[in-house]
Scaffold this active site. Structure first.
Site, mmCIF file in Angstrom:
data_model
loop_
_atom_site.group_PDB
_atom_site.id
_atom_site.type_symbol
_atom_site.label_atom_id
_atom_site.label_comp_id
_atom_site.label_asym_id
_atom_site.label_seq_id
_atom_site.Cartn_x
_atom_site.Cartn_y
_atom_site.Cartn_z
ATOM 1 N N LYS A 147 -1.860 -2.517 8.076
ATOM 2 C CA LYS A 147 -2.979 -1.995 8.856
ATOM 3 C C LYS A 147 -3.059 -2.709 10.205
ATOM 4 O O LYS A 147 -2.810 -3.900 10.306
ATOM 5 C CB LYS A 147 -4.294 -2.201 8.087
ATOM 6 C CG LYS A 147 -4.452 -1.285 6.887
ATOM 7 C CD LYS A 147 -5.817 -1.466 6.244
ATOM 8 C CE LYS A 147 -6.016 -0.486 5.109
ATOM 9 N NZ LYS A 147 -7.357 -0.637 4.474
ATOM 10 N N ARG B 241 0.848 -1.185 0.000
ATOM 11 C CA ARG B 241 0.000 0.000 0.000
ATOM 12 C C ARG B 241 0.890 1.243 0.000
ATOM 13 O O ARG B 241 2.053 1.185 0.402
ATOM 14 C CB ARG B 241 -0.903 0.029 1.237
ATOM 15 C CG ARG B 241 -1.841 -1.151 1.353
ATOM 16 C CD ARG B 241 -2.674 -1.019 2.635
ATOM 17 N NE ARG B 241 -3.624 -2.122 2.792
ATOM 18 C CZ ARG B 241 -3.393 -3.226 3.483
ATOM 19 N NH1 ARG B 241 -2.209 -3.395 4.086
ATOM 20 N NH2 ARG B 241 -4.313 -4.176 3.583
ATOM 21 N N HIS C 52 -4.331 -8.585 3.620
ATOM 22 C CA HIS C 52 -5.774 -8.529 3.861
ATOM 23 C C HIS C 52 -6.115 -9.270 5.151
ATOM 24 O O HIS C 52 -5.506 -10.286 5.473
ATOM 25 C CB HIS C 52 -6.533 -9.177 2.698
ATOM 26 C CG HIS C 52 -6.593 -8.323 1.474
ATOM 27 N ND1 HIS C 52 -6.908 -8.825 0.223
ATOM 28 C CD2 HIS C 52 -6.392 -6.991 1.292
ATOM 29 C CE1 HIS C 52 -6.884 -7.840 -0.668
ATOM 30 N NE2 HIS C 52 -6.573 -6.731 -0.034
#
Length: 300
Positions: A176, A152, A272
């Site tokens: 994340k 990202r 993910h």
């Protein structure tokens, strides 16, 4: 803004930052959504306490947003912001119940992520010139790393030299929720990163552990790589509607899927949290199979 609402919003944002470890960009989105909502309440209803906010207040706000032709995706994000906020208020005892139970989230049509074809990606990487001009140097390493790692934008901007293991040919990425993952890289990429670090040490007297820097030797701000990548893709790939770093991340995942990579492996490489987010890339594979089928099968 009522003082209680202001304090509660700040407390919620601190919770997202220090306990949930959300990114600065995500926290800013939550902040803007909540301030917009509270501002709407003040304008339309005067001073409303948090425990007096009902689903009709929320629906009224959402209706006013829809009148401005805001996309369903953006509206859903705003609903998500309010759901998380009121869930936090219930958890901390500020309100007894959330007004969001009767708020319906609009359906969003799923669009396939845009990506670059494999042959075009090869030409794109091949067109990157070896140079000591910093703008070109940064363009080369950004395009290459986005496409070959699927990172990202925020992950690449914050990447440290210490996160690159030159011996094992891998990069440790902090994604994340502060979750770490390992991404393998090829020998050519290892050499490119090492060469970049040498250029950086030669050019700038004092640099910190941050891998990528601007022409002034400072850590890249988020918009810097975004604009460089967009400009390069715009000049090199005319067929793209979107020209952002995320297109390269989508291309990374799609090309892995098209070439038989296990979906769980792609999920881990992308960082993910669930397989559902990764499954969209199988649609691109199916579309490719349909094209092959129509061209090759006599009864297609």
């Amino acid at each position: 803004m009522p003082e209680l609402a202001q304090d509660s919003i700040q407390s919620f944002l601190d919770y997202l930052k220090y306990q949930r470890r959300y990114s600065a960009y995500t926290i800013r989105s939550y902040h803007d959504d909540l301030i917009q909502f509270v501002g709407f309440l003040a304008t339309q209803y005067g001073e409303v306490s948090l425990d007096a906010i009902g689903h009709n207040h929320v629906r009224s706000w959402l209706a006013s947003i829809k009148e401005r032709d805001i996309t369903s995706k953006t509206i859903n994000r705003k609903i998500s912001s309010l759901k998380s906020f009121f869930k936090y208020l219930v958890k901390t005892g500020v309100v007894a119940q959330t007004p969001m139970l009767r708020v319906i989230t609009p359906k969003v049509s799923k669009r396939l992520p845009e990506f670059i074809g494999e042959s075009d990606a090869g030409k794109l990487i091949g067109s990157l010139k070896r140079t000591d001009d910093w703008k070109s140097l940064n363009t080369r390493i950004l395009i290459t790393l986005f496409y070959t790692t699927g990172m990202r934008l925020s992950e690449l901007v914050n990447l440290k030299e210490s996160q690159v293991d030159f011996g094992k040919k891998q990069v440790k990425v902090l994604g994340k929720g502060n979750k770490e993952r390992i991404i393998p890289i090829g020998q050519e990429i290892v050499g490119m990163i090492a060469e970049y670090i040498q250029y950086k040490k030669k050019e700038f007297e004092s640099v910190d552990n941050t891998l990528l820097v601007t022409e002034k030797g400072k850590k890249m701000y988020t918009k810097y790589p975004y604009l460089l990548v967009r400009s390069f893709l715009g000049s090199e790939v005319k067929t793209l509607n979107k020209k952002s770093p995320h297109v390269l991340r989508h291309s990374f995942a799609t090309h892995l899927s098209n070439n038989g990579a296990d979906l769980n492996a792609i999920k881990e490489l992308l960082g993910h949290s669930s397989l559902a987010a990764t499954q969209i890339y199988t649609h691109n594979t199916i579309e490719k199979l349909k094209t092959v089928y129509k061209k090759a099968h006599p009864k297609a």
